[in-house]
Design a protein around this motif. Structure first.
Motif, mmCIF file in Angstrom:
data_model
loop_
_atom_site.group_PDB
_atom_site.id
_atom_site.type_symbol
_atom_site.label_atom_id
_atom_site.label_comp_id
_atom_site.label_asym_id
_atom_site.label_seq_id
_atom_site.Cartn_x
_atom_site.Cartn_y
_atom_site.Cartn_z
ATOM 1 N N LYS A 181 13.625 2.551 9.768
ATOM 2 C CA LYS A 181 12.472 3.135 10.339
ATOM 3 C C LYS A 181 12.556 3.353 11.831
ATOM 4 N N THR A 182 13.225 2.386 12.534
ATOM 5 C CA THR A 182 13.390 2.716 13.913
ATOM 6 C C THR A 182 14.220 3.669 14.256
ATOM 7 N N LEU A 183 15.268 4.035 13.386
ATOM 8 C CA LEU A 183 16.070 5.346 13.543
ATOM 9 C C LEU A 183 15.196 6.673 13.354
ATOM 10 N N LYS A 184 14.416 6.318 12.323
ATOM 11 C CA LYS A 184 13.600 7.591 11.762
ATOM 12 C C LYS A 184 12.261 7.804 12.774
ATOM 13 N N ASP A 185 11.996 6.735 13.575
ATOM 14 C CA ASP A 185 10.998 6.766 14.574
ATOM 15 C C ASP A 185 11.749 7.659 15.802
ATOM 16 N N MET A 186 12.842 7.331 15.980
ATOM 17 C CA MET A 186 13.748 7.907 17.130
ATOM 18 C C MET A 186 13.960 9.274 16.795
ATOM 19 N N GLY A 187 13.716 10.041 15.576
ATOM 20 C CA GLY A 187 14.029 11.304 15.406
ATOM 21 C C GLY A 187 15.069 11.511 14.524
ATOM 22 N N LEU A 188 15.918 10.485 14.071
ATOM 23 C CA LEU A 188 17.010 10.676 13.050
ATOM 24 C C LEU A 188 16.398 10.916 11.534
ATOM 25 N N ARG A 189 16.768 11.887 10.769
ATOM 26 C CA ARG A 189 15.817 12.026 9.458
ATOM 27 C C ARG A 189 16.539 11.591 8.411
ATOM 28 N N SER A 190 17.938 11.733 8.466
ATOM 29 C CA SER A 190 18.816 11.620 7.329
ATOM 30 C C SER A 190 19.343 10.029 7.538
ATOM 31 N N VAL A 191 18.418 9.130 7.046
ATOM 32 C CA VAL A 191 18.487 7.682 7.044
ATOM 33 C C VAL A 191 18.025 7.168 5.852
ATOM 34 N N ALA A 192 18.802 6.095 5.182
ATOM 35 C CA ALA A 192 18.479 5.151 4.257
ATOM 36 C C ALA A 192 19.116 4.038 4.633
ATOM 37 N N HIS A 193 18.566 3.187 3.666
ATOM 38 C CA HIS A 193 18.996 1.506 3.885
ATOM 39 C C HIS A 193 19.342 1.071 2.414
ATOM 40 N N PHE B 108 20.950 -3.936 19.160
ATOM 41 C CA PHE B 108 21.456 -2.909 20.105
ATOM 42 C C PHE B 108 21.191 -1.544 19.623
ATOM 43 N N LEU B 109 20.553 -1.492 18.339
ATOM 44 C CA LEU B 109 20.412 -0.106 17.522
ATOM 45 C C LEU B 109 19.858 0.901 18.512
ATOM 46 N N GLU B 110 18.660 0.678 19.073
ATOM 47 C CA GLU B 110 17.920 1.835 19.945
ATOM 48 C C GLU B 110 18.843 2.258 20.770
ATOM 49 N N PHE B 111 19.540 1.284 21.561
ATOM 50 C CA PHE B 111 20.498 1.691 22.867
ATOM 51 C C PHE B 111 21.815 2.618 22.378
ATOM 52 N N GLN B 112 22.316 1.861 21.091
ATOM 53 C CA GLN B 112 23.450 2.505 20.891
ATOM 54 C C GLN B 112 23.187 3.964 19.946
ATOM 55 N N ALA B 113 21.952 4.163 19.588
ATOM 56 C CA ALA B 113 21.481 5.489 18.846
ATOM 57 C C ALA B 113 21.248 6.560 19.728
ATOM 58 N N ASP B 114 20.811 6.197 20.949
ATOM 59 C CA ASP B 114 20.224 6.978 21.997
ATOM 60 C C ASP B 114 21.412 7.593 22.684
ATOM 61 N N PRO B 115 21.410 9.064 22.594
ATOM 62 C CA PRO B 115 22.275 9.793 23.454
ATOM 63 C C PRO B 115 22.639 9.562 24.776
ATOM 64 N N GLU B 116 21.337 9.193 25.418
ATOM 65 C CA GLU B 116 21.383 9.004 26.762
ATOM 66 C C GLU B 116 21.708 7.874 27.340
ATOM 67 N N SER B 117 21.950 6.731 26.418
ATOM 68 C CA SER B 117 22.240 5.559 26.757
ATOM 69 C C SER B 117 23.872 5.318 26.853
ATOM 70 N N PRO B 118 24.251 4.575 27.982
ATOM 71 C CA PRO B 118 25.599 4.265 28.255
ATOM 72 C C PRO B 118 26.585 3.610 27.139
ATOM 73 N N THR B 119 25.496 3.053 26.311
ATOM 74 C CA THR B 119 26.278 2.390 25.213
ATOM 75 C C THR B 119 26.118 3.044 23.904
ATOM 76 N N HIS B 120 26.084 4.292 23.901
ATOM 77 C CA HIS B 120 25.585 5.283 22.605
ATOM 78 C C HIS B 120 26.823 5.216 21.865
ATOM 79 N N LYS B 121 26.470 5.159 20.849
ATOM 80 C CA LYS B 121 28.111 5.476 19.798
ATOM 81 C C LYS B 121 27.518 6.621 19.108
ATOM 82 N N ALA B 122 28.546 7.542 19.141
ATOM 83 C CA ALA B 122 28.649 8.913 18.741
ATOM 84 C C ALA B 122 28.307 9.096 17.192
ATOM 85 N N GLU B 123 28.780 8.158 16.514
ATOM 86 C CA GLU B 123 28.601 8.144 15.162
ATOM 87 C C GLU B 123 27.305 8.275 14.581
#
Length: 128
Positions: free
Chosen positions: A98-110, A61-76
């Motif tokens: 990598k997916t979050l980085k590709d979506m435009g989030l830059r401050s991401v690590a694992h 669900f990552l892409e959907f919950q990271a997308d602010p336009e998605s109804p399942t978006h998680k604000a965090e």
């Protein structure tokens, strides 16, 4: 026949995203600008618990919950905090980062080694 294996994709992701040791990740916990994100499946959390304070966002669900336009978006996931992702061993979290980085989030690590490495490093585990 595949031309790139899952192992290849994980290796590519690890070249493109920041990888933290469990100790490095734990040192950043509790900072107001950092959010720990558990990308494991619900069954895994039920079985092992999660790192205290982590937000749960299943990898599927990552892409959907990271997308602010998605109804399942998680604000965090979009409030500007540094996101540190973990899974069971570090493979899914590398792909997720990598997916979050590709979506435009830059401050991401694992976290290398995932949940078990965090637990071994002394992370507090909460049962869900």
């Amino acid at each position: 026949m595949t031309t790139r294996s899952a192992k290849d994709l994980v290796a590519e992701a690890n070249c493109e995203v920041e990888t933290l040791s469990a100790e490095e990740a734990l040192a950043r916990l509790g900072q107001p600008d950092t959010m720990l994100v558990d990308v494991r499946e619900g069954e895994e959390l039920a079985r092992t618990g999660r790192i205290a304070g982590a937000v749960h966002v299943p990898r599927g669900f990552l892409e959907f919950q990271a997308d602010p336009e998605s109804p399942t978006h998680k604000a965090e996931l979009g409030d500007g905090r540094r996101l540190i992702l973990y899974c069971g061993s570090g493979n899914r979290s590398a792909l997720a980062a990598k997916t979050l980085k590709d979506m435009g989030l830059r401050s991401v690590a694992h976290v290398a080694g995932g949940f078990s490495a965090l637990e071994k490093a002394g992370a507090s585990v909460e049962r869900v």
